[in-house]
Design a protein around this motif. Structure first.
Motif, PDB file in Angstrom:
ATOM      1  N   ALA A 131       0.836  -1.204   0.000  1.00 28.09           N
ATOM      2  CA  ALA A 131       0.000   0.000   0.000  1.00 28.09           C
ATOM      3  C   ALA A 131       0.865   1.246   0.000  1.00 28.09           C
ATOM      4  CB  ALA A 131      -0.925  -0.007   1.212  1.00 28.09           C
ATOM      5  N   GLN A 132       1.928   1.224   0.784  1.00 31.72           N
ATOM      6  CA  GLN A 132       2.837   2.372   0.814  1.00 31.72           C
ATOM      7  C   GLN A 132       3.470   2.578  -0.558  1.00 31.72           C
ATOM      8  OE1 GLN A 132       6.059   2.007   3.573  1.00 31.72           O
ATOM      9  NE2 GLN A 132       6.754   4.107   3.262  1.00 31.72           N
ATOM     10  N   GLU A 133       3.910   1.483  -1.163  1.00 27.08           N
ATOM     11  CA  GLU A 133       4.532   1.576  -2.487  1.00 27.08           C
ATOM     12  C   GLU A 133       3.536   2.095  -3.521  1.00 27.08           C
ATOM     13  OE1 GLU A 133       6.116  -1.511  -5.885  1.00 27.08           O
ATOM     14  OE2 GLU A 133       6.450  -2.037  -3.789  1.00 27.08           O
ATOM     15  N   ASN A 134       2.310   1.588  -3.483  1.00 27.28           N
ATOM     16  CA  ASN A 134       1.300   2.012  -4.452  1.00 27.28           C
ATOM     17  C   ASN A 134       0.887   3.465  -4.243  1.00 27.28           C
ATOM     18  OD1 ASN A 134       1.333  -0.532  -5.591  1.00 27.28           O
ATOM     19  ND2 ASN A 134      -0.410  -1.262  -4.402  1.00 27.28           N
ATOM     20  N   LEU A 135       0.804   3.897  -2.996  1.00 28.96           N
ATOM     21  CA  LEU A 135       0.426   5.288  -2.730  1.00 28.96           C
ATOM     22  C   LEU A 135       1.499   6.273  -3.179  1.00 28.96           C
ATOM     23  CD1 LEU A 135      -1.369   4.973   0.704  1.00 28.96           C
ATOM     24  CD2 LEU A 135      -2.392   5.545  -1.513  1.00 28.96           C
ATOM     25  N   THR A 136       2.743   5.830  -3.197  1.00 29.30           N
ATOM     26  CA  THR A 136       3.795   6.726  -3.692  1.00 29.30           C
ATOM     27  C   THR A 136       3.719   6.885  -5.202  1.00 29.30           C
ATOM     28  OG1 THR A 136       5.395   4.917  -3.834  1.00 29.30           O
ATOM     29  CG2 THR A 136       5.371   6.202  -1.794  1.00 29.30           C
ATOM     30  N   LYS A 137       3.082   5.962  -5.891  1.00 28.88           N
ATOM     31  CA  LYS A 137       2.938   6.057  -7.344  1.00 28.88           C
ATOM     32  C   LYS A 137       1.780   6.963  -7.756  1.00 28.88           C
ATOM     33  CE  LYS A 137       4.670   1.390  -8.198  1.00 28.88           C
ATOM     34  NZ  LYS A 137       4.319   0.047  -8.679  1.00 28.88           N
ATOM     35  N   VAL A 138       0.782   7.103  -6.894  1.00 27.01           N
ATOM     36  CA  VAL A 138      -0.431   7.842  -7.241  1.00 27.01           C
ATOM     37  C   VAL A 138      -0.152   9.305  -7.596  1.00 27.01           C
ATOM     38  CG1 VAL A 138      -2.664   8.658  -6.356  1.00 27.01           C
ATOM     39  CG2 VAL A 138      -1.968   6.291  -6.008  1.00 27.01           C
ATOM     40  N   PRO A 139       0.664  10.049  -6.840  1.00 22.11           N
ATOM     41  CA  PRO A 139       0.901  11.456  -7.220  1.00 22.11           C
ATOM     42  C   PRO A 139       1.552  11.614  -8.597  1.00 22.11           C
ATOM     43  CG  PRO A 139       1.590  11.094  -4.970  1.00 22.11           C
ATOM     44  CD  PRO A 139       1.268   9.756  -5.551  1.00 22.11           C
ATOM     45  N   GLY A 140       2.170  10.586  -9.107  1.00 25.19           N
ATOM     46  CA  GLY A 140       2.806  10.664 -10.416  1.00 25.19           C
ATOM     47  C   GLY A 140       1.829  10.496 -11.565  1.00 25.19           C
ATOM     48  N   ALA A 141       0.559  10.328 -11.282  1.00 21.16           N
ATOM     49  CA  ALA A 141      -0.451  10.154 -12.325  1.00 21.16           C
ATOM     50  C   ALA A 141      -1.368  11.374 -12.320  1.00 21.16           C
ATOM     51  CB  ALA A 141      -1.246   8.878 -12.078  1.00 21.16           C
ATOM     52  N   PRO A 142      -0.993  12.441 -13.071  1.00 19.74           N
ATOM     53  CA  PRO A 142      -1.779  13.678 -13.029  1.00 19.74           C
ATOM     54  C   PRO A 142      -3.108  13.577 -13.776  1.00 19.74           C
ATOM     55  CG  PRO A 142       0.044  13.917 -14.561  1.00 19.74           C
ATOM     56  CD  PRO A 142       0.198  12.582 -13.896  1.00 19.74           C
ATOM     57  N   GLU A 143      -3.195  12.733 -14.768  1.00 21.74           N
ATOM     58  CA  GLU A 143      -4.409  12.598 -15.559  1.00 21.74           C
ATOM     59  C   GLU A 143      -5.312  11.525 -14.950  1.00 21.74           C
ATOM     60  OE1 GLU A 143      -5.187  14.359 -18.372  1.00 21.74           O
ATOM     61  OE2 GLU A 143      -3.403  15.539 -17.950  1.00 21.74           O
ATOM     62  N   TRP A 174      -4.492   7.641 -13.652  1.00 24.98           N
ATOM     63  CA  TRP A 174      -4.801   7.212 -12.288  1.00 24.98           C
ATOM     64  C   TRP A 174      -5.630   5.930 -12.313  1.00 24.98           C
ATOM     65  CZ3 TRP A 174      -9.083   6.657  -9.063  1.00 24.98           C
ATOM     66  CH2 TRP A 174      -8.792   6.545  -7.715  1.00 24.98           C
ATOM     67  N   PHE A 175      -6.653   5.872 -13.198  1.00 22.16           N
ATOM     68  CA  PHE A 175      -7.479   4.666 -13.293  1.00 22.16           C
ATOM     69  C   PHE A 175      -6.663   3.475 -13.796  1.00 22.16           C
ATOM     70  CE2 PHE A 175     -11.199   7.646 -13.463  1.00 22.16           C
ATOM     71  CZ  PHE A 175     -11.801   7.185 -12.305  1.00 22.16           C
ATOM     72  N   ALA A 176      -5.781   3.724 -14.754  1.00 20.38           N
ATOM     73  CA  ALA A 176      -4.924   2.649 -15.253  1.00 20.38           C
ATOM     74  C   ALA A 176      -4.009   2.133 -14.143  1.00 20.38           C
ATOM     75  CB  ALA A 176      -4.103   3.129 -16.444  1.00 20.38           C
ATOM     76  N   LEU A 177      -3.492   3.054 -13.350  1.00 16.84           N
ATOM     77  CA  LEU A 177      -2.636   2.674 -12.225  1.00 16.84           C
ATOM     78  C   LEU A 177      -3.424   1.836 -11.217  1.00 16.84           C
ATOM     79  CD1 LEU A 177       0.201   3.050 -11.015  1.00 16.84           C
ATOM     80  CD2 LEU A 177      -0.677   5.086  -9.859  1.00 16.84           C
ATOM     81  N   GLN A 178      -4.647   2.250 -10.908  1.00 22.53           N
ATOM     82  CA  GLN A 178      -5.497   1.515  -9.974  1.00 22.53           C
ATOM     83  C   GLN A 178      -5.837   0.129 -10.523  1.00 22.53           C
ATOM     84  OE1 GLN A 178      -6.378   2.478  -6.848  1.00 22.53           O
ATOM     85  NE2 GLN A 178      -4.994   4.174  -7.233  1.00 22.53           N
TER      86      GLN A 178
END
Length: 190
Positions: free
Chosen positions: A49-61, A65-69
């Protein structure tokens, strides 16, 4: 003549206590394994979860963000299936160990009862043959019932394991064939 001497009663009580502690020990071992598994899952889930949450700010569109999720869903489903399999394995192993202990205790108890009936038959008055035969018949019927219940229980565990394997294989195959797809919600269009 007394049927049981004080030494026999003490030995029977000791055997019963040993059985209780043996069964309790096996159950505790199973719980201990489940606790260890749950701690391991919590640790790895927090790290992911920590690793995934650090990736979220890098998805501005929003699409990014949906693709990352959606990329998180496949590994989560696989890990959930693996967790379920481990829980089932721990439960079935513990059940098998408890069943083995119970079977051993039952066989000992059955042997003692049969010896008691044989001893009673030797010292019984004339004309009590029918009562002794009824006791022996009841013991045989109980043994047959126990064996039938044991086989039924084993079959139920095998069927549950087979069903779990089939569901796991189906879900795992579905996750692998659609690893990056986001789940479709009601009213959403693709």
């Amino acid at each position: 003549m007394p049927l049981l001497s004080p030494e026999q009663v003490a030995a029977a009580q000791k055997a019963n206590l040993d059985a209780v502690f043996g069964l309790s020990g096996k159950a505790f071992d199973g719980v201990e394994k489940l606790v260890a598994l749950n701690l391991q899952v919590v640790r790895s889930t927090l790290a992911e979860a920590q690793e995934n949450l650090t990736k979220v700010p890098g998805a501005p569109e929003p699409q990014q963000w949906f693709a990352l999720q959606a990329g998180f869903i496949g590994p989560f489903a696989e890990k959930s299936l693996a967790y379920g399999r481990q829980v089932f394995d721990i439960a079935s192993t513990t059940q098998a160990e408890v069943t083995q202990l119970a079977q051993t205790q039952y066989e000992r108890y059955n042997d003692r009862v049969q010896a008691l009936v044989e001893e009673a038959a030797k010292s019984s008055p004339a004309g009590s043959e029918a009562a002794i035969a009824a006791w022996k018949s009841a013991i045989a019927a109980t043994t047959t019932l126990y064996e039938t219940l044991q086989k039924t229980g084993q079959q139920a565990v095998q069927v549950a394991g087979s069903n779990f394997d089939a569901v796991t294989a189906t879900v795992s195959k579905g996750v692998r064939s659609n690893p990056g797809q986001a789940p479709v919600t009601a009213g959403a269009k693709r």
